[in-house]
Design a protein around this motif. Structure first.
Motif, PDB file in Angstrom:
ATOM      1  N   GLN A 213       0.839  -1.212   0.000  1.00 53.95           N
ATOM      2  CA  GLN A 213       0.000   0.000   0.000  1.00 53.95           C
ATOM      3  C   GLN A 213       0.874   1.262   0.000  1.00 53.95           C
ATOM      4  O   GLN A 213       0.524   2.259  -0.632  1.00 53.95           O
ATOM      5  N   ALA A 214       2.018   1.191   0.721  1.00 51.53           N
ATOM      6  CA  ALA A 214       2.927   2.349   0.766  1.00 51.53           C
ATOM      7  C   ALA A 214       3.412   2.658  -0.646  1.00 51.53           C
ATOM      8  O   ALA A 214       3.449   3.817  -1.072  1.00 51.53           O
ATOM      9  N   LYS A 215       3.796   1.589  -1.360  1.00 51.94           N
ATOM     10  CA  LYS A 215       4.261   1.766  -2.746  1.00 51.94           C
ATOM     11  C   LYS A 215       3.120   2.295  -3.623  1.00 51.94           C
ATOM     12  O   LYS A 215       3.300   3.254  -4.373  1.00 51.94           O
ATOM     13  N   ALA A 216       1.944   1.674  -3.502  1.00 50.98           N
ATOM     14  CA  ALA A 216       0.807   2.043  -4.361  1.00 50.98           C
ATOM     15  C   ALA A 216       0.424   3.512  -4.171  1.00 50.98           C
ATOM     16  O   ALA A 216       0.085   4.207  -5.126  1.00 50.98           O
ATOM     17  N   VAL A 224       0.419   4.837   5.899  1.00 54.26           N
ATOM     18  CA  VAL A 224      -0.444   3.726   5.458  1.00 54.26           C
ATOM     19  C   VAL A 224      -1.258   3.224   6.639  1.00 54.26           C
ATOM     20  O   VAL A 224      -2.476   3.025   6.542  1.00 54.26           O
ATOM     21  N   ILE A 225      -0.584   3.051   7.786  1.00 52.94           N
ATOM     22  CA  ILE A 225      -1.272   2.486   8.956  1.00 52.94           C
ATOM     23  C   ILE A 225      -2.414   3.405   9.386  1.00 52.94           C
ATOM     24  O   ILE A 225      -3.556   2.968   9.540  1.00 52.94           O
ATOM     25  N   ARG A 226      -2.120   4.718   9.529  1.00 53.55           N
ATOM     26  CA  ARG A 226      -3.140   5.624  10.065  1.00 53.55           C
ATOM     27  C   ARG A 226      -4.187   6.030   9.019  1.00 53.55           C
ATOM     28  O   ARG A 226      -5.384   5.998   9.280  1.00 53.55           O
TER      29      ARG A 226
END
Ligand code: NAD
Length: 273
Positions: A213-216, A224-226
């Protein structure tokens, strides 16, 4: 033993004498639930993928820490035949199966048009159909004993949807439906069936999504987490495997005898939206 000491013993080990099987319990939520059931005094049968030496270590640790018998079945939850064999061999070895936790699950995230057909089939098989096969195989023994607790680990995605998770959301909505049907068919037999619907719980399954998700999104892991994973989760914290273990022990206990057919969110308020 006086009555008070006996009552305290029953409270500390409410599942003494019971036999529990948790699918997908070599990791994450399943392992947390298996630990909690062992701590409550239940014999536990683990199941899941993993390295044989690590699984053997987990069995030894749980048995030593909680003084209960800990078995293991390598059954692949994608194969109906090996699922039935797992239930039959558990019944043959222990003579009973009181608590069945259908937890094994996998995830794949992709837009519908690009969703790989083999991933759809695997997610439906592992996250949904495996629970049908275990439940079907265990019910005759639970009916004979006049006691059974089936806990299906669904998800907040069993109640609401998110984009890119077609197979997962479909399977989790399906397992909520299976839970309700199982509850209705077993309501007079001393058997309960409930679904736990966690929001995000920090486990290897979630960890595997963070970097992708970080990459996307081109953002940091913390963002990403928050802002992505916990965007819908108002309390902004992951639930813990210990919380889910404690809830499973409660649902398996005599105190929860009248709770059946529910899909219980453990999602920090996500599905209250
Ligand atoms: P995890 O990846 O840590 O554990 C999954 C377990 O399933 C492992 O023991 C793995 O070996 C087992 N498994 C996978 N494929 C299998 C197969 N073919 N046969 C047998 N076992 C198999 O994941 P987790 O986060 O602990 O997820 C456990 C369950 O909780 C899943 O059903 C998942 O959908 C659900 N859930 C997780 C979260 C979360 O945030 N982690 C939230 C809601 C629901």
């Amino acid at each position: 033993m006086n009555i008070q000491a006996k009552a305290q013993g029953t409270m500390a080990r409410p599942l003494a004498g019971k036999v529990s099987l948790v699918t997908g319990s070599t990791s994450g939520i399943g392992l947390g639930i298996a630990r909690a059931l062992a701590e409550a005094g239940s014999t536990v049968v683990l199941n899941g993928l993993g390295v044989a030496a690590e699984i053997a270590r987990t069995r030894d640790q749980l048995a030593a820490e909680f003084g209960v018998e800990v078995g293991y079945s390598p059954a692949d939850m994608i194969q109906p035949g090996s699922i039935v064999e797992m239930i039959e061999s558990t019944l043959a070895s222990h003579g009973r199966l009181d608590v069945l936790v259908n937890n094994a699950g996998i995830q794949h995230v992709a837009p519908l048009e690009q969703f790989p057909v083999e991933k759809w089939d695997a997610i439906l098989a592992i996250n949904l159909s495996s629970a049908f096969h275990t439940t079907r195989a265990v019910l005759p023994a639970m009916r004979r004993n006049g006691f059974g607790r089936i806990v299906n680990i669904a998800s907040a995605h069993g109640l609401v949807a998110s984009p890119f998770k077609a197979a997962y959301v479909a399977a989790k909505h399906g397992i909520v439906g299976l839970t309700r049907v199982t509850a209705l068919e077993t309501a007079e037999a001393g058997i309960t069936c409930n679904a736990i619907c966690p929001g995000y719980v920090y486990t290897p399954l979630v960890e595997a999504q963070i970097d992708g998700q970080a990459k996307a999104h081109g953002i940091s892991r913390d963002q990403v987490i928050r802002d992505v994973l916990l965007a819908q989760q108002p309390n902004k914290r992951f639930a813990s495997v210990e919380e889910l273990g404690a809830l499973t022990v409660f649902l398996a206990s005599d105190a929860a005898a009248s709770i059946t057919g529910v899909a219980l969110p453990v999602d920090g308020g996500w599905t209250a939206h």
